[in-house]
Design a protein around this motif. Sequence first.
Motif, mmCIF file in Angstrom:
data_model
loop_
_atom_site.group_PDB
_atom_site.id
_atom_site.type_symbol
_atom_site.label_atom_id
_atom_site.label_comp_id
_atom_site.label_asym_id
_atom_site.label_seq_id
_atom_site.Cartn_x
_atom_site.Cartn_y
_atom_site.Cartn_z
ATOM 1 N N HIS A 92 0.919 -1.185 0.199
ATOM 2 C CA HIS A 92 -0.005 -0.070 0.071
ATOM 3 C C HIS A 92 0.898 1.261 -0.029
ATOM 4 C CE1 HIS A 92 -2.868 -3.114 1.213
ATOM 5 N NE2 HIS A 92 -3.984 -2.210 0.950
ATOM 6 N N ILE A 93 0.699 2.023 -0.872
ATOM 7 C CA ILE A 93 1.700 2.888 -1.146
ATOM 8 C C ILE A 93 0.906 4.267 -1.346
ATOM 9 C CG2 ILE A 93 3.819 4.070 -2.727
ATOM 10 C CD1 ILE A 93 2.280 0.809 -3.780
ATOM 11 N N LEU A 94 1.501 5.541 -0.772
ATOM 12 C CA LEU A 94 0.940 6.770 -0.616
ATOM 13 C C LEU A 94 1.923 7.664 -1.132
ATOM 14 C CD1 LEU A 94 -1.070 8.916 0.539
ATOM 15 C CD2 LEU A 94 0.465 8.990 2.596
ATOM 16 N N ASP A 95 1.195 8.487 -2.344
ATOM 17 C CA ASP A 95 1.933 9.672 -3.091
ATOM 18 C C ASP A 95 1.490 10.814 -2.540
ATOM 19 O OD1 ASP A 95 3.124 11.105 -4.857
ATOM 20 O OD2 ASP A 95 2.259 10.383 -6.696
ATOM 21 N N ILE A 96 2.392 11.608 -1.572
ATOM 22 C CA ILE A 96 2.018 12.816 -1.132
ATOM 23 C C ILE A 96 2.253 13.999 -2.093
ATOM 24 C CG2 ILE A 96 2.546 14.187 0.968
ATOM 25 C CD1 ILE A 96 3.620 11.334 2.025
ATOM 26 N N HIS B 29 -1.603 -6.227 -6.109
ATOM 27 C CA HIS B 29 -2.566 -6.749 -5.192
ATOM 28 C C HIS B 29 -2.519 -5.915 -3.669
ATOM 29 C CE1 HIS B 29 -2.888 -10.495 -7.373
ATOM 30 N NE2 HIS B 29 -1.406 -10.465 -7.351
ATOM 31 N N GLY B 30 -1.905 -4.596 -3.920
ATOM 32 C CA GLY B 30 -2.104 -3.439 -3.214
ATOM 33 C C GLY B 30 -2.875 -2.591 -3.427
ATOM 34 N N CYS B 31 -2.549 -1.343 -3.020
ATOM 35 C CA CYS B 31 -3.154 -0.080 -3.551
ATOM 36 C C CYS B 31 -2.272 1.093 -3.510
ATOM 37 C CB CYS B 31 -4.385 0.096 -2.355
ATOM 38 S SG CYS B 31 -5.565 1.609 -2.867
ATOM 39 N N ALA B 32 -2.597 2.052 -4.515
ATOM 40 C CA ALA B 32 -1.863 3.457 -4.574
ATOM 41 C C ALA B 32 -2.893 4.471 -4.109
ATOM 42 C CB ALA B 32 -1.333 3.630 -6.109
ATOM 43 N N VAL B 33 -2.472 5.355 -3.446
ATOM 44 C CA VAL B 33 -3.484 6.161 -2.882
ATOM 45 C C VAL B 33 -2.550 7.640 -2.979
ATOM 46 C CG1 VAL B 33 -4.487 7.598 -0.844
ATOM 47 C CG2 VAL B 33 -4.260 4.788 -0.936
ATOM 48 N N GLY B 34 -3.309 8.672 -3.708
ATOM 49 C CA GLY B 34 -2.732 9.824 -3.903
ATOM 50 C C GLY B 34 -3.362 10.853 -2.908
ATOM 51 N N ALA B 35 -2.626 11.731 -2.371
ATOM 52 C CA ALA B 35 -3.207 12.887 -1.566
ATOM 53 C C ALA B 35 -2.504 14.236 -2.212
ATOM 54 C CB ALA B 35 -2.739 12.599 -0.203
ATOM 55 N N ASP B 36 -3.481 15.170 -2.425
ATOM 56 C CA ASP B 36 -3.052 16.303 -2.982
ATOM 57 C C ASP B 36 -3.965 17.407 -2.425
ATOM 58 O OD1 ASP B 36 -1.098 17.438 -5.299
ATOM 59 O OD2 ASP B 36 -2.671 18.560 -5.108
ATOM 60 N N PRO B 37 -3.483 18.725 -1.993
ATOM 61 C CA PRO B 37 -4.631 19.965 -1.400
ATOM 62 C C PRO B 37 -5.317 20.601 -2.418
ATOM 63 C CG PRO B 37 -2.268 20.423 -1.712
ATOM 64 C CD PRO B 37 -2.346 19.297 -1.921
ATOM 65 N N SER B 38 -5.045 20.228 -3.793
ATOM 66 C CA SER B 38 -5.733 20.886 -4.760
ATOM 67 C C SER B 38 -7.046 20.231 -5.380
ATOM 68 C CB SER B 38 -4.856 21.301 -6.126
ATOM 69 O OG SER B 38 -5.722 21.757 -7.155
ATOM 70 N N ASP B 39 -8.072 20.474 -5.388
ATOM 71 C CA ASP B 39 -9.241 19.864 -5.557
ATOM 72 C C ASP B 39 -9.286 19.751 -7.176
ATOM 73 O OD1 ASP B 39 -10.587 20.075 -3.328
ATOM 74 O OD2 ASP B 39 -11.591 21.957 -3.695
ATOM 75 N N LEU B 40 -8.456 20.543 -8.000
ATOM 76 C CA LEU B 40 -8.450 20.264 -9.327
ATOM 77 C C LEU B 40 -7.426 19.018 -9.683
ATOM 78 C CD1 LEU B 40 -8.749 21.043 -12.342
ATOM 79 C CD2 LEU B 40 -7.035 22.751 -12.023
ATOM 80 N N MET B 41 -6.281 19.015 -9.035
ATOM 81 C CA MET B 41 -5.215 17.959 -9.085
ATOM 82 C C MET B 41 -5.981 16.740 -8.808
ATOM 83 S SD MET B 41 -2.475 18.968 -10.390
ATOM 84 C CE MET B 41 -1.184 20.147 -10.660
ATOM 85 N N VAL B 42 -6.577 16.534 -7.792
ATOM 86 C CA VAL B 42 -7.423 15.484 -7.201
ATOM 87 C C VAL B 42 -8.331 15.024 -8.465
ATOM 88 C CG1 VAL B 42 -8.758 14.359 -5.891
ATOM 89 C CG2 VAL B 42 -7.123 15.662 -4.886
ATOM 90 N N GLN B 43 -8.985 15.971 -8.965
ATOM 91 C CA GLN B 43 -9.916 15.820 -10.229
ATOM 92 C C GLN B 43 -9.160 14.906 -11.320
ATOM 93 O OE1 GLN B 43 -12.107 18.886 -11.622
ATOM 94 N NE2 GLN B 43 -12.994 17.834 -13.165
#
Length: 191
Positions: free
Chosen positions: A48-52, A69-83
């Motif tokens: 399970h990997i987090l991209d900060i 068989h894991g998961c990639a999770v991204g976190a970003d403060p910008s609503d646009l970048m998340v979209q």
Amino acid sequence: MRRPHFIAEQARHATGPLGRIIAFIMARETWAENQRAIDALDIQPTDHILDIGCGHGRSLGELATRAPHGCAVGADPSDLMVQIAVDRNRALVKARRAKVVVATAGDLPFADAAFDKALCVHVLYFWKDLHSSFQEMARVLKPGAKLALVFRSTQHADAVQSFPSDVYRFPEFAEVEAMLAQVGFSVAPAP
């Protein structure tokens, strides 16, 4: 050449049509460094990997491919970048192999010890408090987890001179190293 202030602001927190253009450019400009960080993590199939500061989300696809068989999770403060990141990785998000959330490095909405690995490429310049952000990252990573951190420090004079100092804060390398050690990370040189 000094980058215009409005461009630097978009890199920090993308919005609107200009933010989309910046995301497109960033996805290409930083790809080699993202790949280097991903390689350094030695991703395993169940990780399970987090991209900060995932921004445009290009790395999420590569992370999910390496951890089928894991998961990639991204976190970003910008609503646009998340979209943009969700749109880019729609099939992986639908299959629950990737997820993207609006969040800052200093306030990650995840349980303690949720991730095996994390990467953070060219985003620490924008954090209000390095120490608390590193502390939060240490909280969500499992004991012994790997963090790949890519940034330019004050030693990179060309970068320091190219970006507005009220938007980009280039830290001393020793300062970052000391803060990482304070929150429990062991620092290894770049491969």
